[in-house]
Write a protein that holds these residues in place. Structure first.
Motif, PDB file in Angstrom:
ATOM      1  N   LEU A 242       0.822  -1.207   0.000  1.00 14.52           N
ATOM      2  CA  LEU A 242       0.000   0.000   0.000  1.00 14.52           C
ATOM      3  C   LEU A 242       0.861   1.265   0.000  1.00 14.52           C
ATOM      4  CD1 LEU A 242      -2.782  -1.108   2.513  1.00 14.52           C
ATOM      5  CD2 LEU A 242      -3.069  -0.729   0.049  1.00 14.52           C
ATOM      6  N   ALA A 243       1.999   1.202   0.706  1.00 11.54           N
ATOM      7  CA  ALA A 243       2.905   2.350   0.717  1.00 11.54           C
ATOM      8  C   ALA A 243       3.459   2.600  -0.680  1.00 11.54           C
ATOM      9  CB  ALA A 243       4.033   2.118   1.717  1.00 11.54           C
ATOM     10  N   ALA A 244       3.784   1.517  -1.398  1.00 12.24           N
ATOM     11  CA  ALA A 244       4.252   1.666  -2.773  1.00 12.24           C
ATOM     12  C   ALA A 244       3.159   2.256  -3.660  1.00 12.24           C
ATOM     13  CB  ALA A 244       4.709   0.314  -3.318  1.00 12.24           C
ATOM     14  N   ASP A 245       1.926   1.796  -3.463  1.00 10.76           N
ATOM     15  CA  ASP A 245       0.806   2.340  -4.235  1.00 10.76           C
ATOM     16  C   ASP A 245       0.611   3.828  -3.973  1.00 10.76           C
ATOM     17  OD1 ASP A 245      -0.128  -0.017  -5.594  1.00 10.76           O
ATOM     18  OD2 ASP A 245      -0.979  -0.725  -3.707  1.00 10.76           O
ATOM     19  N   LYS A 246       0.663   4.191  -2.692  1.00 10.07           N
ATOM     20  CA  LYS A 246       0.458   5.604  -2.346  1.00 10.07           C
ATOM     21  C   LYS A 246       1.571   6.483  -2.888  1.00 10.07           C
ATOM     22  CE  LYS A 246      -0.370   8.798   1.495  1.00 10.07           C
ATOM     23  NZ  LYS A 246      -1.485   9.465   0.784  1.00 10.07           N
ATOM     24  N   GLY A 247       2.811   6.004  -2.802  1.00 12.39           N
ATOM     25  CA  GLY A 247       3.950   6.768  -3.292  1.00 12.39           C
ATOM     26  C   GLY A 247       4.194   6.636  -4.774  1.00 12.39           C
ATOM     27  N   LYS A 248       3.389   5.754  -5.407  1.00 12.31           N
ATOM     28  CA  LYS A 248       3.516   5.498  -6.851  1.00 12.31           C
ATOM     29  C   LYS A 248       4.940   5.115  -7.235  1.00 12.31           C
ATOM     30  CE  LYS A 248      -0.392   8.519  -7.970  1.00 12.31           C
ATOM     31  NZ  LYS A 248      -1.317   7.373  -7.846  1.00 12.31           N
ATOM     32  N   GLY A 249       5.557   4.325  -6.342  1.00 14.32           N
ATOM     33  CA  GLY A 249       6.903   3.849  -6.600  1.00 14.32           C
ATOM     34  C   GLY A 249       7.210   2.625  -5.761  1.00 14.32           C
ATOM     35  N   THR A 250       7.910   1.660  -6.334  1.00 17.82           N
ATOM     36  CA  THR A 250       8.256   0.442  -5.603  1.00 17.82           C
ATOM     37  C   THR A 250       9.682   0.491  -5.055  1.00 17.82           C
ATOM     38  OG1 THR A 250       8.858  -0.562  -7.734  1.00 17.82           O
ATOM     39  CG2 THR A 250       6.646  -1.040  -6.877  1.00 17.82           C
ATOM     40  N   ASP A 251      10.353   1.612  -5.193  1.00 15.10           N
ATOM     41  CA  ASP A 251      11.682   1.774  -4.620  1.00 15.10           C
ATOM     42  C   ASP A 251      11.596   1.958  -3.109  1.00 15.10           C
ATOM     43  OD1 ASP A 251      10.467   4.293  -5.802  1.00 15.10           O
ATOM     44  OD2 ASP A 251      11.882   5.154  -4.357  1.00 15.10           O
ATOM     45  N   GLY A 252      12.678   1.662  -2.421  1.00 17.91           N
ATOM     46  CA  GLY A 252      12.705   1.765  -0.966  1.00 17.91           C
ATOM     47  C   GLY A 252      12.313   3.124  -0.429  1.00 17.91           C
ATOM     48  N   PRO A 253      12.894   4.215  -0.947  1.00 17.10           N
ATOM     49  CA  PRO A 253      12.535   5.539  -0.429  1.00 17.10           C
ATOM     50  C   PRO A 253      11.047   5.875  -0.580  1.00 17.10           C
ATOM     51  CG  PRO A 253      14.622   5.678  -1.576  1.00 17.10           C
ATOM     52  CD  PRO A 253      14.082   4.292  -1.831  1.00 17.10           C
ATOM     53  N   SER A 254      10.431   5.468  -1.677  1.00 14.54           N
ATOM     54  CA  SER A 254       8.998   5.745  -1.853  1.00 14.54           C
ATOM     55  C   SER A 254       8.171   4.972  -0.840  1.00 14.54           C
ATOM     56  CB  SER A 254       8.553   5.374  -3.277  1.00 14.54           C
ATOM     57  OG  SER A 254       9.129   6.237  -4.232  1.00 14.54           O
ATOM     58  N   ILE A 255       8.536   3.721  -0.597  1.00 18.69           N
ATOM     59  CA  ILE A 255       7.808   2.894   0.368  1.00 18.69           C
ATOM     60  C   ILE A 255       8.008   3.430   1.772  1.00 18.69           C
ATOM     61  CG2 ILE A 255       7.659   0.578   1.381  1.00 18.69           C
ATOM     62  CD1 ILE A 255       8.471  -0.477  -1.445  1.00 18.69           C
ATOM     63  N   GLN A 256       9.260   3.738   2.122  1.00 23.86           N
ATOM     64  CA  GLN A 256       9.557   4.240   3.461  1.00 23.86           C
ATOM     65  C   GLN A 256       8.799   5.526   3.756  1.00 23.86           C
ATOM     66  OE1 GLN A 256      11.400   7.176   4.223  1.00 23.86           O
ATOM     67  NE2 GLN A 256      11.578   6.814   6.442  1.00 23.86           N
ATOM     68  N   ALA A 257       8.708   6.398   2.777  1.00 22.15           N
ATOM     69  CA  ALA A 257       8.076   7.699   2.983  1.00 22.15           C
ATOM     70  C   ALA A 257       6.572   7.607   3.179  1.00 22.15           C
ATOM     71  CB  ALA A 257       8.381   8.605   1.788  1.00 22.15           C
ATOM     72  N   ASN A 258       5.974   6.465   2.810  1.00 17.93           N
ATOM     73  CA  ASN A 258       4.515   6.355   2.849  1.00 17.93           C
ATOM     74  C   ASN A 258       3.982   5.281   3.789  1.00 17.93           C
ATOM     75  OD1 ASN A 258       3.289   8.239   0.616  1.00 17.93           O
ATOM     76  ND2 ASN A 258       5.136   7.350  -0.279  1.00 17.93           N
ATOM     77  N   LEU A 259       4.869   4.557   4.465  1.00 18.11           N
ATOM     78  CA  LEU A 259       4.409   3.492   5.364  1.00 18.11           C
ATOM     79  C   LEU A 259       3.574   4.022   6.516  1.00 18.11           C
ATOM     80  CD1 LEU A 259       7.319   0.897   5.601  1.00 18.11           C
ATOM     81  CD2 LEU A 259       4.894   0.366   5.310  1.00 18.11           C
ATOM     82  N   ALA A 260       4.044   5.062   7.158  1.00 15.50           N
ATOM     83  CA  ALA A 260       3.296   5.613   8.290  1.00 15.50           C
ATOM     84  C   ALA A 260       1.935   6.121   7.835  1.00 15.50           C
ATOM     85  CB  ALA A 260       4.089   6.731   8.956  1.00 15.50           C
ATOM     86  N   ALA A 261       1.891   6.732   6.657  1.00 15.58           N
ATOM     87  CA  ALA A 261       0.636   7.293   6.163  1.00 15.58           C
ATOM     88  C   ALA A 261      -0.414   6.208   5.943  1.00 15.58           C
ATOM     89  CB  ALA A 261       0.881   8.066   4.872  1.00 15.58           C
ATOM     90  N   VAL A 262      -0.049   5.104   5.299  1.00 14.02           N
ATOM     91  CA  VAL A 262      -1.050   4.060   5.031  1.00 14.02           C
ATOM     92  C   VAL A 262      -1.420   3.297   6.298  1.00 14.02           C
ATOM     93  CG1 VAL A 262      -0.428   3.832   2.606  1.00 14.02           C
ATOM     94  CG2 VAL A 262       0.683   2.351   4.300  1.00 14.02           C
ATOM     95  N   SER A 263      -0.559   3.398   7.330  1.00 13.32           N
ATOM     96  CA  SER A 263      -0.918   2.770   8.608  1.00 13.32           C
ATOM     97  C   SER A 263      -1.932   3.606   9.378  1.00 13.32           C
ATOM     98  CB  SER A 263       0.338   2.564   9.472  1.00 13.32           C
ATOM     99  OG  SER A 263       0.774   3.777  10.075  1.00 13.32           O
ATOM    100  N   GLY A 264      -2.158   4.847   8.911  1.00 10.53           N
ATOM    101  CA  GLY A 264      -3.181   5.676   9.525  1.00 10.53           C
ATOM    102  C   GLY A 264      -2.674   6.767  10.431  1.00 10.53           C
ATOM    103  N   VAL A 265      -1.389   7.105  10.361  1.00 14.55           N
ATOM    104  CA  VAL A 265      -0.842   8.108  11.272  1.00 14.55           C
ATOM    105  C   VAL A 265      -1.506   9.473  11.083  1.00 14.55           C
ATOM    106  CG1 VAL A 265       1.072   8.852   9.781  1.00 14.55           C
ATOM    107  CG2 VAL A 265       1.333   8.928  12.276  1.00 14.55           C
ATOM    108  N   ASN A 266      -2.011   9.726   9.877  1.00 12.97           N
ATOM    109  CA  ASN A 266      -2.692  10.996   9.603  1.00 12.97           C
ATOM    110  C   ASN A 266      -4.213  10.846   9.582  1.00 12.97           C
ATOM    111  OD1 ASN A 266      -0.164  12.328   9.198  1.00 12.97           O
ATOM    112  ND2 ASN A 266      -0.077  11.445   7.137  1.00 12.97           N
TER     113      ASN A 266
END
Length: 442
Positions: A353-377
């Motif tokens: 889901l983090a890759a989907d949200k960041g529209k990238g399957t690279d590590g930095p894109s996933i890392q940047a969006n993990l907290a968001a898809v977990s519901g932190v916001n």
């Protein structure tokens, strides 16, 4: 029989209660070189990782889980959990329209032989996997986490609990709660049972001593005392030790009301020694590293009444059956233990889901969006990959609620809340679920 590792790759390719707020604070002993500094003083090994142009290639998952060693019994539920997640993701169209790929699949081994995880981590570091699932032992993770996260790969552990890993790296996350939650739950269980004098049989491992410190803090703050194995007494035993006559004699001489065994496979030698020296086994407490099925290990009635804790929500019947069916198909074996299967499942779905949200399957894109898809916001709650993906595609924020019942990631990449299961051993030496306690890491 098909080898589980090969079968799982094939399957992935083909698939295309009671609530109590708990708090605690402790530090872990960290015997491995990578763990020589706590998260507060350790430089982030992924500090040089910076966002770039997102990659749109296939999402590739590597695993480093205990195929051998004292925690090998935890490998089947993890395999079932992440394998089923990959199947569900691919059935929903994959990530960025492409099937998730799995590999390399490696062995984490045990903390008693760190050369296994060192070699596996080197293999993964040189691969093109962007997400790494594992390890299950905190000490093993502390041995190689720098190797993985310095390569800008996101590491997600379904089972690490050592407090030394909280905030260790910006690229390290876990879907199991830190020992502050399980330790507080166990300490409160012990206190609630009327124990005034507690003895520890604990191995000198980041996991064991970290849990010991939190349990000790909880018990002593409630007015109890630690009569053996307390922090700073030097009474821990070495990981992998097989004889415990002197340790058991020493703890019994201290006349505890109860004994907490904080260990892994060493428990199979400790329990018979306690029994032989006349200890009432209903006065034993265990943790997730040793609350396991001993029906074929000990004589009937050996552990009757002993209690243990395992982090994680009790999987519902439907999810359990899906895990059983998947593992039977992929590994041609029966799945009998579900420890950390939900956490393994959720780790992979969150990464996807983090890759989907960041529209990238690279590590930095996933890392940047993990907290968001977990519901932190905040965001709209969703319980499975397909429904969460639909919300993301419609431009909405989400909170993936998942199978393990964890809260959004906090600032240290730990679950902000989690469930701890309380188990009691029956006459066949099998731990039977009693209830869940919800704890908070905040």
């Amino acid at each position: 029989m098909v080898h589980p590792k090969k079968a799982l790759v094939a399957a992935a390719a083909l698939a295309g209660a009671a609530t109590l707020v708990l708090a605690g604070c402790s530090s872990s002993s960290t015997p491995t070189s990578s763990a020589s500094a706590s998260a507060s003083t350790h430089a982030d090994p992924a500090a040089a990782c910076k966002p770039g142009t997102p990659s749109t290639g296939p999402l590739k998952i590597a695993t480093i889980l205990p195929q051998t060693g004292s925690l090998a019994y935890l490998n089947p539920p993890a395999e079932a959990g992440y394998g089923l997640a990959v199947q569900d993701i691919n059935a929903a169209g994959g990530v960025l329209g492409q099937p998730v790929q799995v590999g390399p699949i490696t062995d984490s081994g045990a903390s008693s032989d760190l050369s296994v995880s060192t070699a596996s981590a080197a293999q993964i570091a040189s691969s093109d996997a962007q997400v790494v699932l594992g390890a299950e032992s905190s000490s093993v993770t502390l041995n190689f986490v720098d190797t993985i996260t310095s390569k800008c790969k996101v590491q997600l552990s379904p089972a690490n609990t050592a407090t030394a890993l909280s905030g260790y790296s910006s690229y390290y996350f876990r879907t199991a709660p830190p020992d502050t939650v399980q330790g507080s739950a166990l300490g409160n269980l012990i206190v609630g049972d009327g124990v005034q004098k507690l003895g520890f049989l604990v191995f000198n491992d980041a996991y064991g001593t970290g849990l010991r410190d939190v349990v000790e803090d909880t018990v002593t703050k409630a007015g109890g005392s630690i009569v053996y194995g307390a922090k700073g007494k030097g009474q821990e035993f070495a990981p992998g030790q097989t004889t415990f006559s002197s340790e058991v004699s020493a703890v019994l001489a201290a006349k505890p009301d109860a004994i907490a065994i904080l260990a892994f496979d060493e428990t199979k030698s400790i329990v018979p020694e306690l029994k032989a020296q006349g200890w009432d086994m209903s006065k034993v407490y265990m943790v997730d590293g040793n609350t396991a099925d001993y029906s074929t290990t000990f004589a009937a009635d050996t552990l009757t009444g002993a209690q243990g804790t395992i982090p994680g929500a009790q999987p519902d019947a439907t999810f359990k059956q899906r895990l059983v069916d998947f593992y039977k198909t992929s590994a041609n074996a029966d799945l009998k233990d579900f420890s950390y299967a939900p956490e393994s499942y959720d780790a992979i779905v969150l990464a996807a889901l983090a890759a989907d949200k960041g529209k990238g399957t690279d590590g930095p894109s996933i890392q940047a969006n993990l907290a968001a898809v977990s519901g932190v916001n905040g965001g709209e709650k969703c319980a499975d990959y397909a429904s969460c993906l639909a919300l993301l595609n419609s431009g909405k924020d989400i909170q993936y609620t998942g199978k393990a019942g964890i809260g959004p990631f906090n600032s240290e990449n730990d679950p902000s809340s989690a469930f701890i299961g309380i188990y009691k051993f029956d006459a066949t030496n099998v731990p039977v679920f009693q209830k869940s306690i919800q704890g908070s890491t905040n």
